[in-house]
Scaffold this motif. Structure first.
Motif, PDB file in Angstrom:
ATOM      1  N   ASP A 165      15.158   5.717 -18.583  1.00 25.64           N
ATOM      2  CA  ASP A 165      14.977   5.550 -20.123  1.00 25.64           C
ATOM      3  C   ASP A 165      13.745   5.093 -20.139  1.00 25.64           C
ATOM      4  O   ASP A 165      12.736   4.376 -19.059  1.00 25.64           O
ATOM      5  N   PRO A 166      12.215   5.368 -21.235  1.00 25.30           N
ATOM      6  CA  PRO A 166      11.227   5.531 -21.154  1.00 25.30           C
ATOM      7  C   PRO A 166      10.744   3.887 -20.626  1.00 25.30           C
ATOM      8  O   PRO A 166       9.942   4.068 -20.031  1.00 25.30           O
ATOM      9  N   GLU A 167      11.319   3.137 -21.285  1.00 21.78           N
ATOM     10  CA  GLU A 167      11.197   1.546 -20.481  1.00 21.78           C
ATOM     11  C   GLU A 167      11.318   1.441 -19.156  1.00 21.78           C
ATOM     12  O   GLU A 167      10.167   0.214 -19.174  1.00 21.78           O
ATOM     13  N   GLN A 168      12.270   1.171 -18.922  1.00 25.78           N
ATOM     14  CA  GLN A 168      12.576   1.347 -17.503  1.00 25.78           C
ATOM     15  C   GLN A 168      11.583   1.737 -16.868  1.00 25.78           C
ATOM     16  O   GLN A 168      11.239   1.168 -14.957  1.00 25.78           O
ATOM     17  N   ARG A 169      10.774   3.655 -17.124  1.00 22.10           N
ATOM     18  CA  ARG A 169       9.793   4.164 -16.411  1.00 22.10           C
ATOM     19  C   ARG A 169       8.652   3.163 -16.584  1.00 22.10           C
ATOM     20  O   ARG A 169       8.033   3.604 -15.595  1.00 22.10           O
ATOM     21  N   GLU A 170       8.154   2.478 -17.911  1.00 22.91           N
ATOM     22  CA  GLU A 170       7.394   2.287 -17.921  1.00 22.91           C
ATOM     23  C   GLU A 170       6.996   0.528 -17.181  1.00 22.91           C
ATOM     24  O   GLU A 170       6.742   0.178 -16.880  1.00 22.91           O
ATOM     25  N   GLN A 171       8.682   0.312 -17.152  1.00 21.79           N
ATOM     26  CA  GLN A 171       8.797  -0.980 -15.886  1.00 21.79           C
ATOM     27  C   GLN A 171       8.111  -0.469 -14.532  1.00 21.79           C
ATOM     28  O   GLN A 171       7.084  -1.497 -14.006  1.00 21.79           O
ATOM     29  N   ALA A 172       8.473  -0.225 -13.873  1.00 22.64           N
ATOM     30  CA  ALA A 172       9.132   1.471 -13.033  1.00 22.64           C
ATOM     31  C   ALA A 172       7.092   1.809 -12.784  1.00 22.64           C
ATOM     32  O   ALA A 172       6.618   0.955 -11.971  1.00 22.64           O
ATOM     33  N   ARG A 173       6.710   1.988 -13.598  1.00 17.22           N
ATOM     34  CA  ARG A 173       5.068   2.353 -13.649  1.00 17.22           C
ATOM     35  C   ARG A 173       4.334   0.693 -13.381  1.00 17.22           C
ATOM     36  O   ARG A 173       3.216   1.111 -12.555  1.00 17.22           O
ATOM     37  N   ALA A 174       4.033   0.121 -14.213  1.00 15.98           N
ATOM     38  CA  ALA A 174       4.152  -1.380 -14.045  1.00 15.98           C
ATOM     39  C   ALA A 174       3.867  -1.749 -12.788  1.00 15.98           C
ATOM     40  O   ALA A 174       3.190  -2.579 -11.788  1.00 15.98           O
ATOM     41  N   LEU A 175       5.691  -2.457 -12.149  1.00 18.18           N
ATOM     42  CA  LEU A 175       5.514  -3.018 -11.202  1.00 18.18           C
ATOM     43  C   LEU A 175       4.588  -2.324  -9.473  1.00 18.18           C
ATOM     44  O   LEU A 175       4.297  -2.548  -8.875  1.00 18.18           O
ATOM     45  N   PHE A 176       5.380  -0.757  -9.783  1.00 17.00           N
ATOM     46  CA  PHE A 176       4.352  -0.011  -8.869  1.00 17.00           C
ATOM     47  C   PHE A 176       3.465  -0.530  -8.948  1.00 17.00           C
ATOM     48  O   PHE A 176       2.312  -0.136  -7.196  1.00 17.00           O
ATOM     49  N   GLN A 177       2.225  -0.372  -9.812  1.00 12.60           N
ATOM     50  CA  GLN A 177       0.473  -0.361 -10.343  1.00 12.60           C
ATOM     51  C   GLN A 177       0.174  -1.558  -9.504  1.00 12.60           C
ATOM     52  O   GLN A 177      -0.918  -1.676  -8.964  1.00 12.60           O
ATOM     53  N   LYS A 178       1.396  -3.277  -9.684  1.00 10.18           N
ATOM     54  CA  LYS A 178       0.930  -3.873  -9.497  1.00 10.18           C
ATOM     55  C   LYS A 178       1.152  -4.588  -7.657  1.00 10.18           C
ATOM     56  O   LYS A 178       0.170  -5.172  -7.020  1.00 10.18           O
ATOM     57  N   MET A 179       2.343  -3.680  -7.265  1.00 13.96           N
ATOM     58  CA  MET A 179       2.503  -4.090  -5.759  1.00 13.96           C
ATOM     59  C   MET A 179       1.856  -2.921  -5.201  1.00 13.96           C
ATOM     60  O   MET A 179       1.222  -2.891  -3.706  1.00 13.96           O
ATOM     61  N   ARG A 180       0.964  -2.089  -5.195  1.00 15.18           N
ATOM     62  CA  ARG A 180       0.167  -1.133  -4.555  1.00 15.18           C
ATOM     63  C   ARG A 180      -0.933  -1.944  -3.587  1.00 15.18           C
ATOM     64  O   ARG A 180      -1.472  -1.493  -2.434  1.00 15.18           O
ATOM     65  N   GLY A 181      -1.773  -2.858  -3.983  1.00 13.86           N
ATOM     66  CA  GLY A 181      -2.169  -3.751  -3.288  1.00 13.86           C
ATOM     67  C   GLY A 181      -1.837  -4.715  -2.993  1.00 13.86           C
ATOM     68  O   GLY A 181      -2.712  -5.552  -2.375  1.00 13.86           O
ATOM     69  N   MET A 182      -0.382  -5.311  -3.005  1.00 19.90           N
ATOM     70  CA  MET A 182      -0.355  -6.141  -1.574  1.00 19.90           C
ATOM     71  C   MET A 182       0.276  -5.690  -0.559  1.00 19.90           C
ATOM     72  O   MET A 182       0.642  -5.151  -0.184  1.00 19.90           O
ATOM     73  N   SER A 183       0.524  -7.087  -0.498  1.00 18.86           N
ATOM     74  CA  SER A 183       0.908  -7.527   0.916  1.00 18.86           C
ATOM     75  C   SER A 183       2.499  -7.347   1.124  1.00 18.86           C
ATOM     76  O   SER A 183       3.028  -7.788  -0.241  1.00 18.86           O
ATOM     77  N   LYS A 184       2.970  -6.528   2.709  1.00 15.82           N
ATOM     78  CA  LYS A 184       4.616  -6.874   2.246  1.00 15.82           C
ATOM     79  C   LYS A 184       5.452  -7.908   1.115  1.00 15.82           C
ATOM     80  O   LYS A 184       5.914  -8.481   0.872  1.00 15.82           O
ATOM     81  N   GLU A 185       5.175  -8.765   1.706  1.00 16.74           N
ATOM     82  CA  GLU A 185       5.344 -10.509   2.410  1.00 16.74           C
ATOM     83  C   GLU A 185       5.183 -10.908   0.388  1.00 16.74           C
ATOM     84  O   GLU A 185       6.312 -11.053  -0.043  1.00 16.74           O
ATOM     85  N   ASP A 186       3.903 -10.295  -0.431  1.00 16.73           N
ATOM     86  CA  ASP A 186       3.732 -10.961  -1.707  1.00 16.73           C
ATOM     87  C   ASP A 186       4.856  -9.493  -2.753  1.00 16.73           C
ATOM     88  O   ASP A 186       5.886  -9.399  -3.771  1.00 16.73           O
ATOM     89  N   ARG A 187       5.337  -8.034  -2.213  1.00 18.01           N
ATOM     90  CA  ARG A 187       5.955  -7.599  -2.687  1.00 18.01           C
ATOM     91  C   ARG A 187       6.738  -7.633  -2.462  1.00 18.01           C
ATOM     92  O   ARG A 187       7.601  -8.046  -3.960  1.00 18.01           O
ATOM     93  N   ASP A 188       7.257  -8.678  -1.252  1.00 12.61           N
ATOM     94  CA  ASP A 188       9.163  -9.153  -1.486  1.00 12.61           C
ATOM     95  C   ASP A 188       9.146  -9.784  -2.844  1.00 12.61           C
ATOM     96  O   ASP A 188      10.562 -10.100  -3.865  1.00 12.61           O
ATOM     97  N   GLU A 189       8.128 -11.143  -2.709  1.00 13.51           N
ATOM     98  CA  GLU A 189       7.982 -11.976  -3.456  1.00 13.51           C
ATOM     99  C   GLU A 189       8.681 -11.769  -5.024  1.00 13.51           C
ATOM    100  O   GLU A 189       9.096 -12.052  -5.725  1.00 13.51           O
ATOM    101  N   LEU A 190       7.270 -10.918  -5.340  1.00  8.64           N
ATOM    102  CA  LEU A 190       7.308  -9.886  -6.287  1.00  8.64           C
ATOM    103  C   LEU A 190       8.701  -9.590  -6.776  1.00  8.64           C
ATOM    104  O   LEU A 190       8.926  -9.371  -7.438  1.00  8.64           O
ATOM    105  N   ARG A 191       9.323  -8.790  -6.578  1.00  8.61           N
ATOM    106  CA  ARG A 191      10.624  -7.988  -5.911  1.00  8.61           C
ATOM    107  C   ARG A 191      11.738  -9.193  -6.472  1.00  8.61           C
ATOM    108  O   ARG A 191      12.639  -8.717  -7.631  1.00  8.61           O
ATOM    109  N   ARG A 192      11.645  -9.857  -5.485  1.00  2.00           N
ATOM    110  CA  ARG A 192      12.649 -11.097  -6.053  1.00  2.00           C
ATOM    111  C   ARG A 192      12.480 -12.104  -7.204  1.00  2.00           C
ATOM    112  O   ARG A 192      13.071 -11.675  -8.242  1.00  2.00           O
ATOM    113  N   GLN A 193      11.343 -12.017  -7.752  1.00  2.00           N
ATOM    114  CA  GLN A 193      10.933 -12.497  -8.959  1.00  2.00           C
ATOM    115  C   GLN A 193      11.389 -11.561 -10.014  1.00  2.00           C
ATOM    116  O   GLN A 193      11.886 -11.879 -11.120  1.00  2.00           O
ATOM    117  N   TRP A 194      11.351 -10.270  -9.910  1.00  2.00           N
ATOM    118  CA  TRP A 194      11.651  -9.432 -11.110  1.00  2.00           C
ATOM    119  C   TRP A 194      13.568  -9.129 -10.749  1.00  2.00           C
ATOM    120  O   TRP A 194      13.700  -8.960 -12.391  1.00  2.00           O
TER     121      TRP A 194
END
Length: 146
Positions: free
Chosen positions: A97-126
Motif C-alpha cells: 500500500d502507499p504507506e508501505q511504499r513510502e517506508q520502503a523508499r525511506a529505508l532504502f535511501q537510508k541504507m544506501r550509504g551504510m555498511s552491511k553491519e549498519d544495514r543489518d542493525e537498522l533492519r533488526r531495529q525496524w
C-alpha cells in the motif's frame, strides 16, 4: 543495431513499472506449455507488441529517458540470480500500500550509504518497531521525492 539492447531496454522499462507489464506474445502452437520462440523467430507483429508499451512510455516521459536507459543497462549486467531477486522485489512492491511504499523508499535511501553491519542493525531495529514507531521513523527520515 542489435536487437538485444533494445529488448533489454524494453524489458527493464516494463519491469520497473509493473503496471505497464504486458503479457507475452501468443505461442505459435496450441500447447500453452510450449516455450516461446527466440526474438529472431518472433513475427514483426509480436516484436511490435512487446515494444509498444516501452515506445509509449519513452515518448510520454522525455525527462525519464536517461533513467530508463540506465535501468536497461543495469538489467543487462545482472546475473540470473540478481534478476530473480529483482522480480521478487517488484512483485512485493506491486502489493504494497502507499504507506508501505513510502517506508520502503525511506529505508532504502537510508541504507544506501551504510555498511552491511549498519544495514543489518537498522533492519533488526525496524522489525522490532511498532507500526507507530515506524511512522515516526519515516517522518524523521523522509524519502526524497521520486
Amino acid at each position: 543495431m542489435r536487437a538485444f539492447p533494445i529488448l533489454a531496454l524494453a524489458l527493464a522499462a516494463l519491469m520497473s513499472c509493473p503496471v505497464m507489464a504486458a503479457s507475452p506474445p501468443p505461442a505459435e502452437t496450441e500447447d500453452a506449455a510450449a516455450p516461446l520462440p527466440a526474438w529472431e523467430q518472433l513475427t514483426q507483429a509480436q516484436r511490435d507488441a512487446l515494444i509498444a508499451p516501452l515506445r509509449t512510455r519513452w515518448n510520454d516521459n522525455p525527462d525519464q529517458r536517461a533513467r530508463m536507459y540506465e535501468h536497461a543497462q543495469r538489467w543487462q549486467d545482472m546475473t540470473p540470480e540478481q534478476r530473480k531477486r529483482a522480480h521478487r522485489g517488484m512483485k512485493r512492491w506491486k502489493h504494497m500500500d502507499p504507506e508501505q511504499r513510502e517506508q520502503a523508499r525511506a529505508l532504502f535511501q537510508k541504507m544506501r550509504g551504510m555498511s552491511k553491519e549498519d544495514r543489518d542493525e537498522l533492519r533488526r531495529q525496524w522489525h522490532a518497531m511498532t507500526p507507530e514507531q515506524r511512522r515516526q521513523w519515516v517522518e524523521q527520515n523522509p524519502p526524497a521525492e521520486h
